[in-house]
Design an enzyme around this catalytic site. Structure first.
Site, PDB file in Angstrom:
ATOM      1  N   ARG A 119      34.923  33.427  25.373  1.00  0.00           N
ATOM      2  CA  ARG A 119      35.240  32.358  26.307  1.00  0.00           C
ATOM      3  C   ARG A 119      34.057  31.400  26.492  1.00  0.00           C
ATOM      4  O   ARG A 119      32.918  31.733  26.212  1.00  0.00           O
ATOM      5  CB  ARG A 119      35.646  32.944  27.659  1.00  0.00           C
ATOM      6  CG  ARG A 119      36.998  33.605  27.688  1.00  0.00           C
ATOM      7  CD  ARG A 119      37.255  34.323  28.999  1.00  0.00           C
ATOM      8  NE  ARG A 119      36.447  35.528  29.147  1.00  0.00           N
ATOM      9  CZ  ARG A 119      36.488  36.342  30.203  1.00  0.00           C
ATOM     10  NH1 ARG A 119      37.286  36.056  31.211  1.00  0.00           N
ATOM     11  NH2 ARG A 119      35.736  37.423  30.244  1.00  0.00           N
ATOM     12  N   LYS A 152      30.683  35.272  32.043  1.00  0.00           N
ATOM     13  CA  LYS A 152      30.353  36.658  32.370  1.00  0.00           C
ATOM     14  C   LYS A 152      28.977  36.765  33.004  1.00  0.00           C
ATOM     15  O   LYS A 152      28.166  35.852  32.969  1.00  0.00           O
ATOM     16  CB  LYS A 152      30.407  37.526  31.103  1.00  0.00           C
ATOM     17  CG  LYS A 152      31.809  37.750  30.575  1.00  0.00           C
ATOM     18  CD  LYS A 152      32.729  38.398  31.610  1.00  0.00           C
ATOM     19  CE  LYS A 152      32.351  39.838  31.924  1.00  0.00           C
ATOM     20  NZ  LYS A 152      33.224  40.410  32.978  1.00  0.00           N
ATOM     21  N   TYR A 157      30.996  34.941  37.009  1.00  0.00           N
ATOM     22  CA  TYR A 157      31.351  36.285  37.455  1.00  0.00           C
ATOM     23  C   TYR A 157      30.091  37.130  37.468  1.00  0.00           C
ATOM     24  O   TYR A 157      29.298  37.097  36.516  1.00  0.00           O
ATOM     25  CB  TYR A 157      32.371  36.926  36.505  1.00  0.00           C
ATOM     26  CG  TYR A 157      33.762  36.351  36.588  1.00  0.00           C
ATOM     27  CD1 TYR A 157      34.518  36.463  37.750  1.00  0.00           C
ATOM     28  CD2 TYR A 157      34.325  35.692  35.497  1.00  0.00           C
ATOM     29  CE1 TYR A 157      35.802  35.928  37.823  1.00  0.00           C
ATOM     30  CE2 TYR A 157      35.607  35.157  35.555  1.00  0.00           C
ATOM     31  CZ  TYR A 157      36.332  35.276  36.729  1.00  0.00           C
ATOM     32  OH  TYR A 157      37.596  34.752  36.799  1.00  0.00           O
ATOM     33  N   HIS A 203      30.021  40.645  39.500  1.00  0.00           N
ATOM     34  CA  HIS A 203      30.416  42.059  39.621  1.00  0.00           C
ATOM     35  C   HIS A 203      29.202  42.949  39.860  1.00  0.00           C
ATOM     36  O   HIS A 203      28.984  43.949  39.180  1.00  0.00           O
ATOM     37  CB  HIS A 203      31.178  42.513  38.367  1.00  0.00           C
ATOM     38  CG  HIS A 203      32.433  41.744  38.108  1.00  0.00           C
ATOM     39  ND1 HIS A 203      33.531  41.782  38.940  1.00  0.00           N
ATOM     40  CD2 HIS A 203      32.762  40.884  37.105  1.00  0.00           C
ATOM     41  CE1 HIS A 203      34.484  41.003  38.473  1.00  0.00           C
ATOM     42  NE2 HIS A 203      34.049  40.431  37.370  1.00  0.00           N
ATOM     43  N   GLU A 207      34.051  35.961  41.765  1.00  0.00           N
ATOM     44  CA  GLU A 207      35.002  36.960  42.258  1.00  0.00           C
ATOM     45  C   GLU A 207      35.010  37.111  43.773  1.00  0.00           C
ATOM     46  O   GLU A 207      35.883  37.805  44.320  1.00  0.00           O
ATOM     47  CB  GLU A 207      34.764  38.323  41.599  1.00  0.00           C
ATOM     48  CG  GLU A 207      33.493  39.038  42.021  1.00  0.00           C
ATOM     49  CD  GLU A 207      32.280  38.677  41.173  1.00  0.00           C
ATOM     50  OE1 GLU A 207      31.257  39.376  41.273  1.00  0.00           O
ATOM     51  OE2 GLU A 207      32.357  37.691  40.403  1.00  0.00           O
ATOM     52  N   ASP A 261      50.748  50.809  46.653  1.00  0.00           N
ATOM     53  CA  ASP A 261      49.846  49.943  47.411  1.00  0.00           C
ATOM     54  C   ASP A 261      49.739  50.500  48.827  1.00  0.00           C
ATOM     55  O   ASP A 261      50.555  51.334  49.244  1.00  0.00           O
ATOM     56  CB  ASP A 261      50.361  48.500  47.434  1.00  0.00           C
ATOM     57  CG  ASP A 261      49.263  47.485  47.723  1.00  0.00           C
ATOM     58  OD1 ASP A 261      48.699  46.932  46.768  1.00  0.00           O
ATOM     59  OD2 ASP A 261      48.956  47.260  48.914  1.00  0.00           O
ATOM     60  N   SER A 282      50.735  54.211  49.058  1.00  0.00           N
ATOM     61  CA  SER A 282      49.729  54.999  48.351  1.00  0.00           C
ATOM     62  C   SER A 282      49.042  56.015  49.256  1.00  0.00           C
ATOM     63  O   SER A 282      48.375  55.648  50.231  1.00  0.00           O
ATOM     64  CB  SER A 282      48.677  54.066  47.737  1.00  0.00           C
ATOM     65  OG  SER A 282      47.732  54.806  46.991  1.00  0.00           O
ATOM     66  N   LEU A 304      41.497  46.506  44.025  1.00  0.00           N
ATOM     67  CA  LEU A 304      40.376  45.593  44.220  1.00  0.00           C
ATOM     68  C   LEU A 304      39.942  45.587  45.674  1.00  0.00           C
ATOM     69  O   LEU A 304      40.758  45.426  46.583  1.00  0.00           O
ATOM     70  CB  LEU A 304      40.763  44.169  43.812  1.00  0.00           C
ATOM     71  CG  LEU A 304      39.733  43.075  44.128  1.00  0.00           C
ATOM     72  CD1 LEU A 304      38.516  43.232  43.233  1.00  0.00           C
ATOM     73  CD2 LEU A 304      40.332  41.692  43.993  1.00  0.00           C
ATOM     74  N   ALA A 322      40.024  47.679  36.770  1.00  0.00           N
ATOM     75  CA  ALA A 322      38.951  47.596  37.763  1.00  0.00           C
ATOM     76  C   ALA A 322      37.592  48.013  37.213  1.00  0.00           C
ATOM     77  O   ALA A 322      36.640  48.161  37.982  1.00  0.00           O
ATOM     78  CB  ALA A 322      39.308  48.456  38.975  1.00  0.00           C
ATOM     79  N   ILE A 323      37.471  48.176  35.905  1.00  0.00           N
ATOM     80  CA  ILE A 323      36.229  48.709  35.336  1.00  0.00           C
ATOM     81  C   ILE A 323      35.030  47.804  35.611  1.00  0.00           C
ATOM     82  O   ILE A 323      33.897  48.267  35.725  1.00  0.00           O
ATOM     83  CB  ILE A 323      36.395  48.979  33.808  1.00  0.00           C
ATOM     84  CG1 ILE A 323      35.236  49.827  33.266  1.00  0.00           C
ATOM     85  CG2 ILE A 323      36.564  47.668  33.042  1.00  0.00           C
ATOM     86  CD1 ILE A 323      35.153  51.205  33.850  1.00  0.00           C
ATOM     87  N   ASP A 324      35.242  46.480  35.760  1.00  0.00           N
ATOM     88  CA  ASP A 324      34.140  45.579  36.101  1.00  0.00           C
ATOM     89  C   ASP A 324      33.501  45.945  37.431  1.00  0.00           C
ATOM     90  O   ASP A 324      32.326  45.651  37.661  1.00  0.00           O
ATOM     91  CB  ASP A 324      34.631  44.125  36.171  1.00  0.00           C
ATOM     92  CG  ASP A 324      34.611  43.440  34.812  1.00  0.00           C
ATOM     93  OD1 ASP A 324      33.807  43.840  33.963  1.00  0.00           O
ATOM     94  OD2 ASP A 324      35.408  42.516  34.603  1.00  0.00           O
ATOM     95  N   ALA A 332      35.573  46.046  29.596  1.00  0.00           N
ATOM     96  CA  ALA A 332      35.072  45.362  30.788  1.00  0.00           C
ATOM     97  C   ALA A 332      35.302  43.859  30.776  1.00  0.00           C
ATOM     98  O   ALA A 332      35.078  43.208  31.793  1.00  0.00           O
ATOM     99  CB  ALA A 332      33.583  45.664  30.970  1.00  0.00           C
ATOM    100  N   ASN A 333      35.695  43.299  29.665  1.00  0.00           N
ATOM    101  CA  ASN A 333      36.027  41.865  29.626  1.00  0.00           C
ATOM    102  C   ASN A 333      37.347  41.674  28.880  1.00  0.00           C
ATOM    103  O   ASN A 333      37.424  40.970  27.879  1.00  0.00           O
ATOM    104  CB  ASN A 333      34.893  41.038  28.993  1.00  0.00           C
ATOM    105  CG  ASN A 333      34.609  41.413  27.549  1.00  0.00           C
ATOM    106  OD1 ASN A 333      34.769  42.566  27.164  1.00  0.00           O
ATOM    107  ND2 ASN A 333      34.205  40.446  26.749  1.00  0.00           N
TER     108      ASN A 333
END
Length: 371
Positions: free
Chosen positions: A15, A75, A94, A96, A118, A198, A220, A240, A268-270, A299-300
């Site tokens: 990107r 990133k 971003y 993170h 984010e 949720d 949840s 998140l 959600a790994i980021d 992660a991306n």
């Protein structure tokens, strides 16, 4: 203001932070733009496209960082990029940070002002700069999960939607936000048996109204998730907490109860991942297996569909880039509390409280930030 656009260097990150159209808009507002050579090649933009838009081309990353007052990326900066930042510069990308203490420490050391896409908010409390990539990741999660279920990839050998006379795969989605909703859309479209969890009754009601009997919705709880995990063929983690580390909703013990060849996709790994057995992977080697369960933890994720992602991200970030450049960094942040919510590092300190708490680092807001 001088705006710099470095080439992304994270592995398989194609990107670019700004398209030629976005650059032309900044130039029209009287700003000077520098683009590192080759920055747009991954999405089909040549240096000449940027020159035609009014940009200057920098020969190296070092030159790109040296020129800019506002550095706009996609990133999080790698550590050697952090070392090129200065106290008189602003980084907009971003970050993170909650899952990356070395980066947080390096950004603090640089003294730069760092605004994270984010955690920027809008008037409705949403995350407008995270949403485009959450949409992409949510939709991608189903197609990569379907591929991982194929036998040659270590999966159970299931077709997600089944065929007449053969039941479809059971898909469990954890989280009903942007990513989870888009994952549900895709999974339903592929005729899977889809259940979404949720903790918001309001959101569950909205999704039930939207999809009716095509989507099962469950509040949840640990026990409800544990039961669903045992029966699932594909689990998509899409939880998140803005700016903070993701909660571990699926424990290693739960993973051991899953069907051999089932698949976990961790969007959600980021933010550290929402499965206890997750660890970041790359597009080169996107999956690994733990206790017979295939894990996809790239992660991306949106970097794989770079053109779609760059266009979607660019249209969302441009108004904020212009606001920062037109008003000046401090005035723009103080004039817009939603942009101020994106401030993660300034003056050598973490200034976003959830990140400071997760990383056990000192939290301090800059003196110039108005309350």
């Amino acid at each position: 203001m001088i705006i710099s656009i470095p080439k992304e260097i994270k592995k398989h990150e194609y990107r670019v932070s700004m398209t030629p159209d976005a650059v032309a808009e900044c130039v029209a507002h009287g700003h000077e733009v520098w683009v590192e050579t080759g920055a747009g090649h991954g999405v089909g933009f040549d240096d000449t496209d940027y020159v035609d838009a009014g940009a200057n081309i920098a020969a190296t990353a070092q030159e790109t960082f040296e020129k800019g007052e506002l550095i706009v990326k996609v990133k999080e900066p790698q550590l050697h990029e952090c070392a090129m930042l200065r106290a008189d510069q602003t980084l907009f990308t971003y970050l993170h940070l909650a899952a990356d203490k070395p980066q947080a420490e390096a950004l603090c050391k640089s003294g730069a002002t760092c605004i994270a896409y984010e955690t920027v908010t809008d008037h409705h409390g949403r995350l407008p700069l995270l949403s485009p990539m959450s949409e992409v990741a949510g939709r991608m999660s189903v197609q990569v999960g379907a591929a991982a279920l194929e036998r040659h990839n270590g999966g159970r050998g299931l077709l997600l939607g089944g065929v007449p006379g053969v039941a479809p795969a059971k898909v469990v989605i954890l989280g009903g936000g942007v990513a989870g909703t888009h994952a549900a859309q895709m999974a339903i479209g592929m005729r899977a048996d889809v259940t979404l969890f949720d903790i918001s009754d309001k959101r569950l009601d909205e999704l039930d109204q939207l999809y009716g009997g095509r989507l099962k919705t469950i509040y949840s709880t640990r026990s409800a998730v544990a039961k669903a995990v045992m029966e699932a063929d594909l689990i998509i983690g899409a939880v998140l907490i803005p700016g903070a580390a993701a909660p571990k909703l699926v424990t290693a013990e739960m993973v051991r109860t899953m069907k051999p060849g089932a698949v976990l996709v961790d969007i959600a790994i980021d933010q550290g991942g929402c499965f206890e057995t997750s660890k970041p992977t790359t597009h080169d080697a996107p999956t690994f297996i733990v206790d017979g369960i295939v894990h996809y933890c790239v992660a991306n994720m949106p970097g794989a569909v770079a053109l779609t992602s760059a266009m979607a991200l660019g249209k969302a970030t441009l108004p904020f880039v212009l606001k920062l450049a037109n008003k000046g960094i401090k005035d723009a942040i103080n004039a817009d509390r939603h942009l101020a919510n994106g401030l993660n590092v300034a003056g050598g300190y973490v200034c976003y409280e959830p990140v400071a708490k997760d990383l056990d680092m000192t939290f301090r807001t800059p003196d110039w930030l108005e309350s």
